[in-house]
Structure formats: C-alpha cells, structure tokens
Design an enzyme around this catalytic site. Sequence first.
Site, PDB file in Angstrom:
ATOM      1  N   HIS A  30       1.981  -8.163  -2.172  1.00 20.48           N
ATOM      2  CA  HIS A  30       1.277  -6.971  -2.678  1.00 20.48           C
ATOM      3  C   HIS A  30       2.221  -6.023  -3.425  1.00 20.48           C
ATOM      4  O   HIS A  30       2.011  -4.807  -3.410  1.00 20.48           O
ATOM      5  CB  HIS A  30       0.558  -6.258  -1.525  1.00 20.48           C
ATOM      6  CG  HIS A  30       1.464  -5.775  -0.420  1.00 20.48           C
ATOM      7  ND1 HIS A  30       1.069  -5.737   0.897  1.00 20.48           N
ATOM      8  CD2 HIS A  30       2.733  -5.294  -0.437  1.00 20.48           C
ATOM      9  CE1 HIS A  30       2.064  -5.252   1.631  1.00 20.48           C
ATOM     10  NE2 HIS A  30       3.083  -4.972   0.841  1.00 20.48           N
ATOM     11  N   HIS A  66       2.424   1.907   3.605  1.00 16.85           N
ATOM     12  CA  HIS A  66       3.858   2.120   3.369  1.00 16.85           C
ATOM     13  C   HIS A  66       4.165   3.616   3.388  1.00 16.85           C
ATOM     14  O   HIS A  66       4.607   4.182   2.389  1.00 16.85           O
ATOM     15  CB  HIS A  66       4.272   1.530   2.026  1.00 16.85           C
ATOM     16  CG  HIS A  66       3.981   0.062   1.877  1.00 16.85           C
ATOM     17  ND1 HIS A  66       2.713  -0.435   1.693  1.00 16.85           N
ATOM     18  CD2 HIS A  66       4.798  -1.017   1.882  1.00 16.85           C
ATOM     19  CE1 HIS A  66       2.756  -1.759   1.579  1.00 16.85           C
ATOM     20  NE2 HIS A  66       4.008  -2.142   1.705  1.00 16.85           N
ATOM     21  N   HIS A  95      11.651 -10.477   1.267  1.00 13.33           N
ATOM     22  CA  HIS A  95      12.226  -9.412   0.442  1.00 13.33           C
ATOM     23  C   HIS A  95      12.909  -8.376   1.307  1.00 13.33           C
ATOM     24  O   HIS A  95      12.570  -8.191   2.470  1.00 13.33           O
ATOM     25  CB  HIS A  95      11.228  -8.777  -0.523  1.00 13.33           C
ATOM     26  CG  HIS A  95      10.022  -8.056   0.064  1.00 13.33           C
ATOM     27  ND1 HIS A  95       9.120  -8.646   0.914  1.00 13.33           N
ATOM     28  CD2 HIS A  95       9.557  -6.805  -0.144  1.00 13.33           C
ATOM     29  CE1 HIS A  95       8.157  -7.780   1.206  1.00 13.33           C
ATOM     30  NE2 HIS A  95       8.412  -6.642   0.591  1.00 13.33           N
ATOM     31  N   GLU A 134       6.449  -8.377   6.806  1.00 11.98           N
ATOM     32  CA  GLU A 134       5.072  -8.237   6.310  1.00 11.98           C
ATOM     33  C   GLU A 134       4.278  -9.541   6.447  1.00 11.98           C
ATOM     34  O   GLU A 134       3.051  -9.524   6.426  1.00 11.98           O
ATOM     35  CB  GLU A 134       5.066  -7.781   4.840  1.00 11.98           C
ATOM     36  CG  GLU A 134       5.517  -6.338   4.672  1.00 11.98           C
ATOM     37  CD  GLU A 134       5.428  -5.842   3.227  1.00 11.98           C
ATOM     38  OE1 GLU A 134       5.488  -4.624   3.039  1.00 11.98           O
ATOM     39  OE2 GLU A 134       5.313  -6.664   2.288  1.00 11.98           O
TER      40      GLU A 134
END
Length: 280
Positions: A12, A59, A193, A240
Amino acid sequence: MARLTAGIATSHVPAIGAAFDQGRTQDEYWKPVFDAYDWVRAFEEAEEPDVVILCYNDHASAMMLDVVPTFALGMAEEFEVADEGWGKRPVPTVIGDPVLAAHLAEQLVIDEFDLTLMNALEVDHGCTVPLSLMFGQVDAWPVRVIPLAVNVTQFPTPSAERCWRLGEALGDAVRSYPANLNVQIWGTGGMSHQLQGERAGLINPEFDNAFLDKLTADPIALSKITRLEFLREAGTEGIELIMWLIMRGALGDKAEELYRFYHVPASNTAVGHIVLRPAG
Ligand code: DHB
Ligand code: FE
C-alpha cells in the site's frame, strides 16, 4: 448466506497513491507497477463484490499515541479520507456497512477477540491506495468497505498466529451472515521494507517470494513467523505482512492462487500482490 469469494493482498505504498493522483501511472518508473494491476481491475469488474473487509494498518494518521487499539473494526456509515500531511487524496469517501460490521463485531467478541469498535475513523493510504489499485479512478467506490485496522506501528504488535486465528474467526462470521452478499477480504501492507535506521532501504526478495509461495501452499508455516523474524528478514515495516495472514486465515484450509505480482522497488518497498480463491 454471505459468501467469502476471494482474498486479495497488496502493498500500500503511499507514493503509488501520489503517482496515481498526479497521472504518472505510465511514467517509466511506475508503468510496470500499475500495469500489473490491470488483471485485478478486470477481475473486480467481473466479480462485483458487495463488501470488502479491508485489513490494513493506520500510520499515525487517524490513531496517534493517545489510543493504540490492537484490532480496530470500522463500524461507521462512512470513513473520510485522512489528510496525511499533503492534503486529502482526491478519492471518494469510503462507504461502510454498519449492519454487517455489527454482526462481525458480535461474532468476533463471542469468539474472544476483544476488538475496539470505531464509530468514527478516517482512513489513510493503507486503505485508499489498495482501493485505487483495484478500482482505478472512480467517482464512487463500487463496494462497501469495512476497515479493520491492525496495530503494527507500536509495540506490542499482535503475533502472526493471532492474526491467522482472527482471520479464521472473521471467515466464520462472514459465512454466518444471513444476507446474500458477495464478500471479499483484503490484506494490505508489506512486503519487505524498512523506512528508517541503519538498514533503511532493506528489501529481501527471497523472504518475500517464499512468503508468496507459502500463502497458498503452507500458510500455517507463515503463521509461526515471529515478530523478531519479520524484523530481521523483512525489515521494520515488514511486519505489515501480518495483515495478509488475516486475509488468508479467513479463506479456510485450502486456497487457489489466481494471480501474483512481485516488483522491486516502488518507493522503499518490495511490492507484492496476490489474488486467492477459497478452495473446497
Ligand atoms: C512506504 C511504504 C509503506 O508501506 C508505508 O506505509 C509508507 C512508506 C514507502 O515505501 O515509502
Ligand atoms: Fe505501510
């Protein structure tokens, strides 16, 4: 009864949303990413889902440090798009399904998942970027959405196994809903990431591709991945991927892979995308 007909996972990355909004989808850098979502856009047009249960993480856009729910279910009629610092994305407001959400809340709490119920919630790129990827540029989203926000930004985060079991309970809850609805479940975020610290920029294609393989073939093995292993192998934000396990848990024991995409990098992230159908 309601049917859970597909599970979809995707990264995303917020820069995907910016490229989309600024009409840069055919730029050299972005073209391979956006072209890879043509398949799922056609799939969604054919499938016409009524509702998507969208497992994502906020977030620090809607939920800061004052309240940190582990699992937060969106109960509202609608969810405004959050302003993440550059103004709201020019995308439609997300429309909820409070009646189905109430059923899910009831069933999940009976199943001993003590959710936080969000009667007001703004949704950030974790929710809106996947919607843009699946449905493109639209005046209104063609589905109702029940957001399920998972805490992956503040320790303690839920375990992969807990997410798997929440997915199982969600699947049962959907299938016990007495309305003829076509329901999908999505998991967003990942893949590997890391946005900060000495290892910023870390990407681990070996880990990611094994994760994609096992999502169909051996998801129980993925549910045993520890927080530390996610951190070490997939970077600080690789956690995530636990949202993908909620999606997969809801589909039941066996699933069939319909489509897969993997691309490195987009912004700081290894982009992964998979479309699954519950089998049997
Ligand atoms: C990036 C990826 C994310 O998943 C996110 O939430 C923020 C930033 C990135 O690749 O830059
Ligand atoms: Fe993210």
